[in-house]
Design a protein around this motif. Sequence first.
Motif, PDB file in Angstrom:
ATOM      1  N   LEU A  34      32.956 -25.393 -50.941  1.00  7.56           N
ATOM      2  CA  LEU A  34      31.748 -24.716 -51.408  1.00  7.56           C
ATOM      3  C   LEU A  34      30.822 -24.388 -50.236  1.00  7.56           C
ATOM      4  N   ILE A 216      25.633  -6.959 -66.627  1.00  3.66           N
ATOM      5  CA  ILE A 216      25.544  -7.671 -65.342  1.00  3.66           C
ATOM      6  C   ILE A 216      26.739  -7.316 -64.464  1.00  3.66           C
ATOM      7  N   LEU A 217      27.934  -7.392 -65.084  1.00  6.61           N
ATOM      8  CA  LEU A 217      29.130  -7.186 -64.281  1.00  6.61           C
ATOM      9  C   LEU A 217      29.180  -5.771 -63.718  1.00  6.61           C
ATOM     10  N   ALA A 220      26.538  -5.406 -60.909  1.00  6.38           N
ATOM     11  CA  ALA A 220      26.913  -6.119 -59.687  1.00  6.38           C
ATOM     12  C   ALA A 220      28.094  -5.440 -59.018  1.00  6.38           C
ATOM     13  N   THR A 268      21.092  -8.035 -57.184  1.00  3.25           N
ATOM     14  CA  THR A 268      22.125  -8.566 -58.067  1.00  3.25           C
ATOM     15  C   THR A 268      21.667  -9.855 -58.727  1.00  3.25           C
ATOM     16  N   PHE A 272      21.344 -10.551 -62.597  1.00  2.06           N
ATOM     17  CA  PHE A 272      22.068 -11.657 -63.204  1.00  2.06           C
ATOM     18  C   PHE A 272      21.125 -12.544 -64.015  1.00  2.06           C
ATOM     19  N   THR A 290      27.060 -24.667 -71.489  1.00  2.00           N
ATOM     20  CA  THR A 290      27.830 -23.967 -70.479  1.00  2.00           C
ATOM     21  C   THR A 290      28.438 -22.674 -71.005  1.00  2.00           C
ATOM     22  N   LEU A 293      28.173 -19.260 -69.037  1.00  2.00           N
ATOM     23  CA  LEU A 293      28.870 -19.170 -67.768  1.00  2.00           C
ATOM     24  C   LEU A 293      30.364 -19.204 -67.920  1.00  2.00           C
ATOM     25  N   LEU A 296      31.609 -15.996 -69.125  1.00  2.00           N
ATOM     26  CA  LEU A 296      31.571 -14.992 -68.071  1.00  2.00           C
ATOM     27  C   LEU A 296      32.715 -15.239 -67.103  1.00  2.00           C
ATOM     28  N   ALA A 297      32.903 -16.526 -66.762  1.00  4.77           N
ATOM     29  CA  ALA A 297      33.952 -16.868 -65.813  1.00  4.77           C
ATOM     30  C   ALA A 297      35.305 -16.491 -66.376  1.00  4.77           C
ATOM     31  N   ILE A 300      36.110 -12.628 -65.950  1.00  4.85           N
ATOM     32  CA  ILE A 300      36.282 -11.931 -64.679  1.00  4.85           C
ATOM     33  C   ILE A 300      37.759 -11.849 -64.329  1.00  4.85           C
TER      34      ILE A 300
ATOM     35  N   THR B  93      28.757 -27.432 -64.709  1.00  6.06           N
ATOM     36  CA  THR B  93      28.081 -26.141 -64.808  1.00  6.06           C
ATOM     37  C   THR B  93      27.643 -25.661 -63.425  1.00  6.06           C
ATOM     38  N   VAL B  96      30.544 -24.576 -61.358  1.00  7.06           N
ATOM     39  CA  VAL B  96      31.097 -23.280 -61.776  1.00  7.06           C
ATOM     40  C   VAL B  96      30.182 -22.157 -61.293  1.00  7.06           C
ATOM     41  N   VAL B  97      28.869 -22.387 -61.339  1.00  5.07           N
ATOM     42  CA  VAL B  97      27.944 -21.374 -60.796  1.00  5.07           C
ATOM     43  C   VAL B  97      28.290 -21.095 -59.343  1.00  5.07           C
ATOM     44  N   ALA B  98      28.549 -22.166 -58.580  1.00  4.74           N
ATOM     45  CA  ALA B  98      28.873 -21.982 -57.168  1.00  4.74           C
ATOM     46  C   ALA B  98      30.189 -21.234 -56.995  1.00  4.74           C
ATOM     47  N   LEU B  99      31.125 -21.436 -57.932  1.00  8.75           N
ATOM     48  CA  LEU B  99      32.402 -20.725 -57.848  1.00  8.75           C
ATOM     49  C   LEU B  99      32.231 -19.246 -58.164  1.00  8.75           C
ATOM     50  N   VAL B 100      31.322 -18.969 -59.116  1.00 10.51           N
ATOM     51  CA  VAL B 100      31.162 -17.584 -59.559  1.00 10.51           C
ATOM     52  C   VAL B 100      30.275 -16.806 -58.585  1.00 10.51           C
ATOM     53  N   PHE B 103      31.252 -13.734 -56.523  1.00 10.23           N
ATOM     54  CA  PHE B 103      31.527 -12.483 -57.224  1.00 10.23           C
ATOM     55  C   PHE B 103      30.326 -11.551 -57.189  1.00 10.23           C
ATOM     56  N   PHE B 104      29.164 -12.167 -57.085  1.00 14.66           N
ATOM     57  CA  PHE B 104      27.956 -11.357 -57.158  1.00 14.66           C
ATOM     58  C   PHE B 104      27.404 -11.050 -55.773  1.00 14.66           C
ATOM     59  N   LEU B 162      39.140 -18.819 -60.028  1.00 14.09           N
ATOM     60  CA  LEU B 162      38.680 -18.746 -61.416  1.00 14.09           C
ATOM     61  C   LEU B 162      39.792 -18.819 -62.443  1.00 14.09           C
TER      62      LEU B 162
END
Lengths: 300, 279
Positions: A34, A216-217, A220, A268, A272, A290, A293, A296-297, A300, B93, B96-100, B103-104, B162
């Motif tokens: 990360l 959003i998608l 972005a 963006t 979002f 959740t 998200l 959304l995940a 994609i 959560t 997952v935000v960090a994973l997504v 994309f943005f 993802l």
Amino acid sequence: MSLASDLGRTRPMQRLANPWGRPRFLVGFTVAYLLWSLLPVLMAVLFSFNSGRSRSTFQGFSFRWYWGDDTLSVFHNESLRAVLIQSLKLASLSVLIVVPLGVAFAIALDRWRGRPATAANTMMLTSFVTPEIVMGVALFLVITKLFTFIHLGTGAQILGLVTFEMAYPVIIVRARLLSIGYEYEEAAMDLGASPTKALRMVLLPLLKPAIAASTILVFADSIDDFVIVRYLSSGASTETIPIRIYSTARGAPTPALNALASLMLFATVIAFAVGAFVYRRATRGEGGETSALSDLAGQI
Amino acid sequence: MALLFVVPFYAIVAVAFGAIDPVFGSPVPVWNPLRWNFESFRYVITETFGNGGIYRPALIRTFLFVGLAVGLCLLIGYPVAYFIARYGGRFKTMLVVALVAPFFISYLMRMLAWVNLLQDDGLVNSVLVSFGLLGSPKNWLDGQAITVVLALVYGYIPYMILPLFGALDRIDPSLLEASRDLGASRRRTFTAVTLPLSRQAILAGTLIVSLPMFGDYYTADLMSGSPRTTMVGNLIDESLNSPFVNRSASLVLVMVMLLFVPMVLYMRSTARAEREGSA
């Protein structure tokens, strides 16, 4: 991996005590991933606030490259400002065209079973898997060789984006339609609503989360689009932020380029945040925390 | 939609098999299949697949780069997706935000970030030199294959993680508990239960990452710009900006032919997932 098994061998008791404990190696690995994935971008944003010209030595915090500098900042430099405006213009226009069209298209595909719908669906998926360069070259050739009445530039760019982005709302809205089913609409019509009224008062409100997610998608994705927008641009006047990054990143750009890129990121993020807020409100009472998200995940 | 999709593809074919204007040297598309001229297409095929062809090194390099990058994406992505899906707990959560998030963030901006870091006086060099891992700053952006491959990994890995996360997250923990209760070791549980259940996602992730990589030219351009890292995408881009637009169109056809099988494979796997999802 070997580290994990070593750990297992050296501390058998601890492992027996808690067979579902987190493997430490994976914790470190995930944290490292990360950091690796997000830190470089944060650094780039940080350097957009650099008071000096360097993009590698931080010399103090300032808004010089946003508006402080009278000739080189994004706000005062005409060429940078034009690039920013063109990006925002293309992204908003494609949202305004793609989302309503896509929703209509999805509803039509859902109602209109059979071979034509399957064909349209396959075509939509094809545009999803085709490498963008193929689409870009194809659209460029069509517009320069066949539809010569459309000129390269904003119009052509919008047309290209619409073609490419259409798949998002269609796929997202269709998934939602499948989970909604026909019952609500039929109930509305049994209670005397006309088909249009049932659509407007029952179906569209139920589709709100899917519409928010697609908005959003699409926003972005179109503000970030590079290949298609570049091939269909008519030169400097229709350049967007990604094109400017591509053409100047390896020259000797000032941190104004970072500022420009950061502005795109902020746009963006705002889109979002607004979209997620609408989504949350529209799905209130439907699922857990959740859901927005993970939905959304999943899409994609 | 058909207008916007089938017609453009036909235009590629018409230009690839088209003629060259004798005066301006610019390509003229030929819309009638009976009058197609295969000269430029034949040129591209010979140069791409023939021995000593000028496009051949780029083709081999493309497969090498994409193969390496996809392999690395899977190697890095699987443990991350696995960890977040199984052990994310109350942080899930956030993780997952960090994973997504990537994309943005524009792909080009993420590349710009690395161009900044990899400059001669950039952070990567100063860290490596100060830890004594490098004697003197290395010129990372000057045609280094490793830079391009790592940039591809950096750029596309979120698309790998993802689907993997989605599949691993759906695995019912009671299946894993059952496997452990029945005496399987951790490793055996992973290879006999988790891995088979995520096979579809591995396939989908591999395809969704490799297809755009094959068409990528901007990563190589930004991270190196040297002919030593030219990929097929660069050839297409360069010939599109030259008088030889026919070659560009022919190269696109070659690419579509090469990628046809994985494209169909991917579409079938998504169609299957959709059917299962609705069932």
